[in-house]
Design a protein around this motif. Structure first.
Motif, PDB file in Angstrom:
ATOM      1  N   GLU A 169      13.749  50.704  17.563  1.00 25.13           N
ATOM      2  CA  GLU A 169      14.620  49.691  17.839  1.00 25.13           C
ATOM      3  C   GLU A 169      15.502  50.274  19.119  1.00 25.13           C
ATOM      4  O   GLU A 169      14.981  51.419  19.577  1.00 25.13           O
ATOM      5  N   LYS A 219      11.732  42.101   7.749  1.00 20.02           N
ATOM      6  CA  LYS A 219      12.575  41.394   8.351  1.00 20.02           C
ATOM      7  C   LYS A 219      13.521  42.112   9.468  1.00 20.02           C
ATOM      8  O   LYS A 219      14.279  41.374   9.924  1.00 20.02           O
ATOM      9  N   ARG A 220      12.904  43.174   9.818  1.00 17.13           N
ATOM     10  CA  ARG A 220      13.653  43.747  11.122  1.00 17.13           C
ATOM     11  C   ARG A 220      12.715  43.436  12.402  1.00 17.13           C
ATOM     12  O   ARG A 220      11.457  44.296  12.381  1.00 17.13           O
ATOM     13  N   PRO A 221      13.110  42.955  13.541  1.00 22.01           N
ATOM     14  CA  PRO A 221      12.421  42.867  14.681  1.00 22.01           C
ATOM     15  C   PRO A 221      12.302  44.228  15.294  1.00 22.01           C
ATOM     16  O   PRO A 221      13.315  45.052  15.253  1.00 22.01           O
ATOM     17  N   GLU A 222      11.030  44.613  15.517  1.00 25.09           N
ATOM     18  CA  GLU A 222      10.859  45.787  16.184  1.00 25.09           C
ATOM     19  C   GLU A 222      10.240  45.897  17.460  1.00 25.09           C
ATOM     20  O   GLU A 222       9.506  44.960  18.029  1.00 25.09           O
ATOM     21  N   ASP A 232       7.474  47.264  19.823  1.00 24.68           N
ATOM     22  CA  ASP A 232       6.066  47.754  19.761  1.00 24.68           C
ATOM     23  C   ASP A 232       5.771  49.247  20.143  1.00 24.68           C
ATOM     24  O   ASP A 232       6.573  49.697  20.920  1.00 24.68           O
TER      25      ASP A 232
END
Length: 421
Positions: free
Chosen positions: A302, A337-340, A342
């Motif tokens: 993140e 559910k956490r946007p990561e 790449d």
């Protein structure tokens, strides 16, 4: 001109790489004649291994060295570059030897590959003759070896692990990597919890030792191999722990060199040392990172981790020009559910390769933490444990095959026996 000033015996490092020992608190003066050698010497004194040494460089070669020490005391080490013929060099060195204090070591940098000259210089007490052009590590290795006991083996390797931000699992990574080094790679290892106030290594290894890293730091006058042996808590056959007290009865405003004595003793005692570095920023933390042989930055995928990891990696590049860069480990990958970010984008932004991506597994890590176990003890054959073994192999340069057994405290015991003798 030369007098033996050997340092403590060193031990075999985990990999085949020769680790250059940091120099002790010495004084050094270099007298150069060409810009190339002067630039290399400048890079040498800026290296992390010269942190304790006081060094200066000037031009003029052997003639300038003779003039400088006609009435002034000589430093511990004199480095002299010469472009003159052998006869002139020998004449200058004879004059210099008359002014040299007992114990001063002289290193000559020449431009001629002459075996007879080398023998003449060694016979006259010169410590080493090097042939230009030279790399920075060539000179560093030579200077370091001046203070290593004859026949001593390589220094132990220090691996520093730090999180790019709090809560990314850097302590968990450091503890499990240390376990993998000790168990899977069969290297005697000590893990040092540097978070004196809030360290969790004791909990993770289900240990509650009465003494640990605080006693080593707050009572440096007592610290020696025997005292260190008493402070260590055994976790397995090859793994010992220097735990943190995790108490708030005193603050930990430590000086920049607070851990120097401890790290030097560990280097000379154990093949592998893993530092669990807390997520704080102070002079001693910066010093511990820069002086380590390997650095691992643990980050979550993140943005805050990306920014902080970039700052740390850039700083390590600037402060460790002659060393490999910091390694990057992505932890808690795949958190639901956490946007990561790449892994490939993360690596591209930092201009480094991701050493390993460790998948998030709340059940596995939670069970291990609550039971005071390592991941390998909970799930030996899983991908997470394989990741820790892979990280351990990369950091030490060892394969996964176990080698001959050797007790954890064998180097310490051997050293004590030598001292008593």
């Amino acid at each position: 001109m030369d007098k033996d000033q050997a340092s403590e015996t060193q031990v075999e490092a985990p990999s085949n790489e020769i680790i250059i020992a940091p120099l002790p608190r010495i004084t050094l003066q270099a007298f150069c004649e060409t810009p190339g050698v002067a630039a290399t010497m400048q890079a040498v004194i800026a290296d992390r291994r010269m942190d304790k040494a006081h060094a200066r460089i000037q031009m003029g070669g052997p003639a300038a060295a003779v003039e400088a020490f006609r009435s002034a005391p000589t430093p511990n080490v004199i480095v002299v570059e010469t472009v003159s013929d052998p006869a002139t060099l020998v004449r200058h060195l004879e004059t210099l030897s008359e002014a040299c204090d007992a114990g001063t070591k002289v290193v000559v940098v020449g431009h001629v590959n002459d075996v007879q000259l080398y023998r003449d210089l060694i016979r006259r007490g010169v410590s080493e003759y090097l042939i230009a052009p030279l790399g920075t590590l060539d000179i560093l290795r030579t200077l370091s070896e001046l203070y290593v006991a004859p026949g001593a083996r390589n220094l132990g390797r220090i691996i520093a692990v730090m999180g790019a931000k709090g809560g990314v699992g850097a302590s968990t990574v450091s503890h499990n990597v240390a376990w993998a080094i000790a168990r899977n790679l069969d290297a005697s290892t000590v893990i040092v919890d540097l978070d004196i106030a809030f360290g969790t290594a004791g909990l993770d290894f289900n240990q509650d030792p009465p003494q640990g890293v605080a006693e080593a730091v707050f009572a440096p006058e007592r610290l020696d191999a025997n005292f260190l042996d008493r402070l260590l808590s055994r976790c397995s056959e090859n793994l010992a722990l220097l735990a943190a007290p995790a108490m708030l009865d005193r603050t930990c405003d430590l000086s920049e060199d607070a851990f120097d004595q401890l790290f030097d003793l560990l280097r000379a005692s154990v093949p592998c040392v893993v530092l669990d570095v807390p997520h704080v920023w102070s002079a001693w933390v910066k010093r511990a990172l820069i002086s380590a042989d390997e650095i691992v930055i643990v980050a979550a995928p993140e943005l805050a981790s990306l920014r902080n990891a970039k700052n740390l990696i850039d700083l390590m590049r600037a402060g460790r020009a002659n060393d490999s860069g910091a390694r990057l480990v992505l932890n808690q990958v795949g958190l639901p559910k956490r946007p990561e970010i790449d892994a490939s984008e993360f690596a591209k932004a930092l201009n480094v390769e991701v050493l390993s991506s460790i998948p998030f597994d709340a059940q596995l890590f939670g069970t291990a933490a609550n039971n005071g176990q390592m991941i390998a003890e909970v799930q030996a054959g899983g991908k997470v444990n394989e990741a820790f073994v892979q990280i351990a192999s990369a950091l030490t340069g060892r394969g996964e095959a176990k080698r001959g057994k050797r007790g954890l405290f064998e180097p310490l015991v051997a050293k004590l026996k030598r001292r008593r003798a």
